[in-house]
Design a protein around this motif. Structure first.
Motif, PDB file in Angstrom:
ATOM      1  N   ASP A 229       0.824  -1.214   0.000  1.00  0.00           N
ATOM      2  CA  ASP A 229       0.000   0.000   0.000  1.00  0.00           C
ATOM      3  C   ASP A 229       0.857   1.262   0.000  1.00  0.00           C
ATOM      4  O   ASP A 229       0.591   2.211  -0.758  1.00  0.00           O
ATOM      5  CB  ASP A 229      -0.937   0.000   1.212  1.00  0.00           C
ATOM      6  CG  ASP A 229      -1.966  -1.120   1.151  1.00  0.00           C
ATOM      7  OD1 ASP A 229      -2.233  -1.610   0.030  1.00  0.00           O
ATOM      8  OD2 ASP A 229      -2.481  -1.510   2.215  1.00  0.00           O
ATOM      9  N   LEU A 230       1.899   1.275   0.844  1.00  0.00           N
ATOM     10  CA  LEU A 230       2.766   2.449   0.905  1.00  0.00           C
ATOM     11  C   LEU A 230       3.633   2.556  -0.345  1.00  0.00           C
ATOM     12  O   LEU A 230       3.979   3.667  -0.768  1.00  0.00           O
ATOM     13  CB  LEU A 230       3.654   2.382   2.154  1.00  0.00           C
ATOM     14  CG  LEU A 230       2.914   2.422   3.503  1.00  0.00           C
ATOM     15  CD1 LEU A 230       3.905   2.235   4.648  1.00  0.00           C
ATOM     16  CD2 LEU A 230       2.161   3.729   3.669  1.00  0.00           C
ATOM     17  N   GLY A 231       3.991   1.418  -0.920  1.00  0.00           N
ATOM     18  CA  GLY A 231       4.816   1.443  -2.135  1.00  0.00           C
ATOM     19  C   GLY A 231       4.104   2.068  -3.313  1.00  0.00           C
ATOM     20  O   GLY A 231       4.743   2.690  -4.181  1.00  0.00           O
ATOM     21  N   GLN A 232       2.785   1.933  -3.377  1.00  0.00           N
ATOM     22  CA  GLN A 232       2.032   2.572  -4.446  1.00  0.00           C
ATOM     23  C   GLN A 232       2.112   4.090  -4.344  1.00  0.00           C
ATOM     24  O   GLN A 232       2.170   4.790  -5.354  1.00  0.00           O
ATOM     25  CB  GLN A 232       0.579   2.106  -4.393  1.00  0.00           C
ATOM     26  CG  GLN A 232       0.406   0.636  -4.742  1.00  0.00           C
ATOM     27  CD  GLN A 232      -1.020   0.156  -4.591  1.00  0.00           C
ATOM     28  OE1 GLN A 232      -1.867   0.849  -4.032  1.00  0.00           O
ATOM     29  NE2 GLN A 232      -1.304  -1.043  -5.091  1.00  0.00           N
ATOM     30  N   THR A 233       2.155   4.607  -3.112  1.00  0.00           N
ATOM     31  CA  THR A 233       2.343   6.044  -2.918  1.00  0.00           C
ATOM     32  C   THR A 233       3.745   6.466  -3.330  1.00  0.00           C
ATOM     33  O   THR A 233       3.946   7.565  -3.864  1.00  0.00           O
ATOM     34  CB  THR A 233       2.099   6.426  -1.446  1.00  0.00           C
ATOM     35  OG1 THR A 233       0.809   5.951  -1.053  1.00  0.00           O
ATOM     36  CG2 THR A 233       2.170   7.927  -1.246  1.00  0.00           C
ATOM     37  N   GLY A 234       4.723   5.572  -3.109  1.00  0.00           N
ATOM     38  CA  GLY A 234       6.108   5.891  -3.448  1.00  0.00           C
ATOM     39  C   GLY A 234       6.376   6.003  -4.934  1.00  0.00           C
ATOM     40  O   GLY A 234       7.427   6.521  -5.338  1.00  0.00           O
ATOM     41  N   LEU A 235       5.445   5.542  -5.761  1.00  0.00           N
ATOM     42  CA  LEU A 235       5.628   5.665  -7.211  1.00  0.00           C
ATOM     43  C   LEU A 235       5.623   7.121  -7.658  1.00  0.00           C
ATOM     44  O   LEU A 235       6.236   7.461  -8.677  1.00  0.00           O
ATOM     45  CB  LEU A 235       4.540   4.883  -7.947  1.00  0.00           C
ATOM     46  CG  LEU A 235       4.567   3.359  -7.771  1.00  0.00           C
ATOM     47  CD1 LEU A 235       3.369   2.724  -8.458  1.00  0.00           C
ATOM     48  CD2 LEU A 235       5.866   2.779  -8.332  1.00  0.00           C
ATOM     49  N   SER A 236       4.938   7.985  -6.912  1.00  0.00           N
ATOM     50  CA  SER A 236       4.850   9.398  -7.283  1.00  0.00           C
ATOM     51  C   SER A 236       5.379  10.328  -6.204  1.00  0.00           C
ATOM     52  O   SER A 236       5.261  11.549  -6.331  1.00  0.00           O
ATOM     53  CB  SER A 236       3.385   9.763  -7.589  1.00  0.00           C
ATOM     54  OG  SER A 236       2.565   9.478  -6.468  1.00  0.00           O
ATOM     55  N   ASN A 237       5.952   9.769  -5.148  1.00  0.00           N
ATOM     56  CA  ASN A 237       6.433  10.589  -4.039  1.00  0.00           C
ATOM     57  C   ASN A 237       7.783  10.051  -3.584  1.00  0.00           C
ATOM     58  O   ASN A 237       7.875   8.930  -3.085  1.00  0.00           O
ATOM     59  CB  ASN A 237       5.425  10.549  -2.884  1.00  0.00           C
ATOM     60  CG  ASN A 237       5.749  11.560  -1.806  1.00  0.00           C
ATOM     61  OD1 ASN A 237       6.892  11.734  -1.428  1.00  0.00           O
ATOM     62  ND2 ASN A 237       4.721  12.245  -1.315  1.00  0.00           N
ATOM     63  N   ASN A 238       8.851  10.848  -3.755  1.00  0.00           N
ATOM     64  CA  ASN A 238      10.198  10.397  -3.405  1.00  0.00           C
ATOM     65  C   ASN A 238      10.365  10.197  -1.909  1.00  0.00           C
ATOM     66  O   ASN A 238      11.102   9.307  -1.470  1.00  0.00           O
ATOM     67  CB  ASN A 238      11.236  11.403  -3.912  1.00  0.00           C
ATOM     68  CG  ASN A 238      11.340  11.411  -5.425  1.00  0.00           C
ATOM     69  OD1 ASN A 238      11.040  10.404  -6.072  1.00  0.00           O
ATOM     70  ND2 ASN A 238      11.748  12.521  -5.997  1.00  0.00           N
ATOM     71  N   ILE A 239       9.699  11.034  -1.106  1.00  0.00           N
ATOM     72  CA  ILE A 239       9.808  10.889   0.355  1.00  0.00           C
ATOM     73  C   ILE A 239       9.193   9.571   0.804  1.00  0.00           C
ATOM     74  O   ILE A 239       9.774   8.834   1.618  1.00  0.00           O
ATOM     75  CB  ILE A 239       9.138  12.084   1.065  1.00  0.00           C
ATOM     76  CG1 ILE A 239       9.889  13.386   0.732  1.00  0.00           C
ATOM     77  CG2 ILE A 239       9.110  11.858   2.570  1.00  0.00           C
ATOM     78  CD1 ILE A 239       9.252  14.619   1.315  1.00  0.00           C
ATOM     79  N   ALA A 240       8.010   9.250   0.252  1.00  0.00           N
ATOM     80  CA  ALA A 240       7.369   7.970   0.582  1.00  0.00           C
ATOM     81  C   ALA A 240       8.217   6.797   0.104  1.00  0.00           C
ATOM     82  O   ALA A 240       8.314   5.769   0.792  1.00  0.00           O
ATOM     83  CB  ALA A 240       5.981   7.912  -0.042  1.00  0.00           C
ATOM     84  N   LEU A 241       8.850   6.944  -1.040  1.00  0.00           N
ATOM     85  CA  LEU A 241       9.718   5.882  -1.558  1.00  0.00           C
ATOM     86  C   LEU A 241      10.920   5.667  -0.651  1.00  0.00           C
ATOM     87  O   LEU A 241      11.310   4.515  -0.388  1.00  0.00           O
ATOM     88  CB  LEU A 241      10.181   6.240  -2.974  1.00  0.00           C
ATOM     89  CG  LEU A 241      11.087   5.223  -3.668  1.00  0.00           C
ATOM     90  CD1 LEU A 241      10.357   3.895  -3.847  1.00  0.00           C
ATOM     91  CD2 LEU A 241      11.555   5.753  -5.026  1.00  0.00           C
ATOM     92  N   ALA A 242      11.508   6.747  -0.150  1.00  0.00           N
ATOM     93  CA  ALA A 242      12.650   6.630   0.761  1.00  0.00           C
ATOM     94  C   ALA A 242      12.233   5.974   2.071  1.00  0.00           C
ATOM     95  O   ALA A 242      12.967   5.150   2.628  1.00  0.00           O
ATOM     96  CB  ALA A 242      13.251   8.003   1.021  1.00  0.00           C
TER      97      ALA A 242
END
Length: 296
Positions: A229-242
Motif C-alpha cells: 500500500d505504501l509502495g504505491q504512494t512511493g511511485l509518485s512521491n520520493n519521500i514515501a519511496l525513501a
C-alpha cells in the motif's frame, strides 16, 4: 594478479559465472538500490533519519504480528510436510511417486493471484456465502497451502537419497519405526529441513495481497500488505519511496540477523565444544604418556 588469473582459469569459476551474474543482476543490484534510497535524504529539510523515524509502534506491532503468523504457518508446514515427504520417498511404486510429485508441485506452476482467489472461493463455498472469511486462520491456511509444496520438495530431494542400510541398521539395533524416524531420518535430512523452513518462513513474512482476499478483518493485514500500500504512494512521491525503502532495509536486516543466528551461532557452538573436547582428550593423552615415562 597471478591469483586472479588462476582463479578465472579454474573450471569451477567458469561454471559459477552465470549464477554469479544472475545473482548480481536480480539480487545484489536491487538490494543496493533499496539501500541507497533508504540512506539518501529526499526533499528540502529532510534527513536520513526521517527515512527511519516514521516507523512507529503500529509498524513494529504489524511486523511482530507477521512474524508470529509466519512462525505458526511454518510449524504447520513442518509437521505436515516432513512426514509426507519422507513416506513419499519410501513409496515402492515409482508411478505413484511421479503422480504425487506432479500433484504436489502443481500449485507452484499457477499464478499467485489465481491460487489465492481459488482458495478464497473454496473458503466461501464451505461457509455458504461470499466474503465470509474473517480471521487469521484463513491467512495461516493460505500461507500453508502456498508454501507446503516448496518444503515437501526440499525434503523429498534429500530423503530420497537416504541409504536403506541406515534404516536397516537402526532396526537391527532394536529401535522401532518411531525412534528410527527421529534418530536417523531427521538428522540425515536436517539440511533439507532447514532450507525448506527458511524458504517457507521468509516467503510467509514477505507475502503480499494475501489478506486482501482471504482475511477481511480490519486488523488482519500483514507487513507485506502495508509495504504494498505504501509502495504505491512511493511511485509518485520520493519521500514515501525513501521511507518504504528504509522499512524494507530494516526488515531485510532482521531476517538476515535471524538467519545468521539460527545457522552460524549453533555451528560455532558445536565447533567450540568439539575443540574443547579435543583439547581435553589431548591433555589426557599427554598425561598418560607422562605417567608411562615416569613408570619406565
Amino acid at each position: 594478479m597471478i591469483f586472479l588469473k588462476n582463479t578465472f582459469k579454474k573450471p569451477s569459476f567458469i561454471t559459477l559465472l552465470p549464477y554469479l551474474l544472475l545473482t548480481t543482476i536480480f539480487i545484489v543490484i536491487p538490494l543496493l538500490i533499496i539501500l541507497i534510497i533508504s540512506l539518501t535524504a529526499q526533499g528540502d529539510g529532510q534527513t536520513i533519519n526521517d527515512n527511519f523515524n516514521w516507523i512507529g509502534s503500529f509498524i513494529w506491532n504489524k511486523l511482530l504480528f507477521t512474524i508470529g503468523i509466519a512462525i505458526v504457518s511454518t510449524l504447520i508446514i513442518l509437521i505436515v510436510g516432513f512426514p509426507f515427504g519422507f513416506f513419499l520417498s519410501r513409496s515402492k511404486s515409482k508411478s505413484m511417486r511421479i503422480i504425487s510429485l506432479v500433484l504436489i508441485s502443481s500449485p507452484i506452476w499457477l499464478s499467485l493471484l489465481i491460487k489465492v482467489i481459488g482458495i478464497k472461493l473454496l473458503f466461501d463455498s464451505s461457509n455458504g456465502q461470499l466474503n465470509s472469511t474473517f480471521g487469521n486462520i484463513y491467512t495461516i491456511i493460505t500461507l500453508v497451502y502456498l508454501n507446503l509444496p516448496i518444503f515437501i520438495l526440499a525434503v523429498y530431494n534429500v530423503v530420497d537419497n537416504l541409504p536403506e542400510n541406515l534404516l536397516s541398521a537402526s532396526k537391527d539395533l532394536g529401535r522401532n519405526n518411531f525412534e528410527t524416524f527421529f534418530l536417523v531420518v531427521v538428522p540425515y535430512a536436517k539440511q533439507g529441513i532447514f532450507a525448506g523452513l527458511f524458504l517457507s518462513f521468509v516467503t510467509c513474512i514477505g507475502a503480499t495481497g494475501i489478506t486482501s482476499f482471504v482475511n477481511l478483518s480490519n486488523d488482519g493485514q500483514l507487513i507485506g500488505d502495508i509495504i504494498l500500500d505504501l509502495g504505491q504512494t512511493g511511485l509518485s512521491n520520493n519521500i514515501a519511496l525513501a521511507r518504504i525503502s528504509g522499512l524494507c532495509f530494516v526488515i531485510a536486516t532482521i531476517i538476515l540477523g535471524g538467519f545468521l543466528f539460527l545457522y552460524f551461532i549453533p555451528k560455532r557452538i558445536y565447533l567450540y565444544k568439539k575443540s574443547k573436547k579435543l583439547i581435553k582428550e589431548n591433555k589426557t593423552i599427554n598425561y598418560l604418556i607422562g605417567v608411562r615415562k615416569n613408570v619406565k
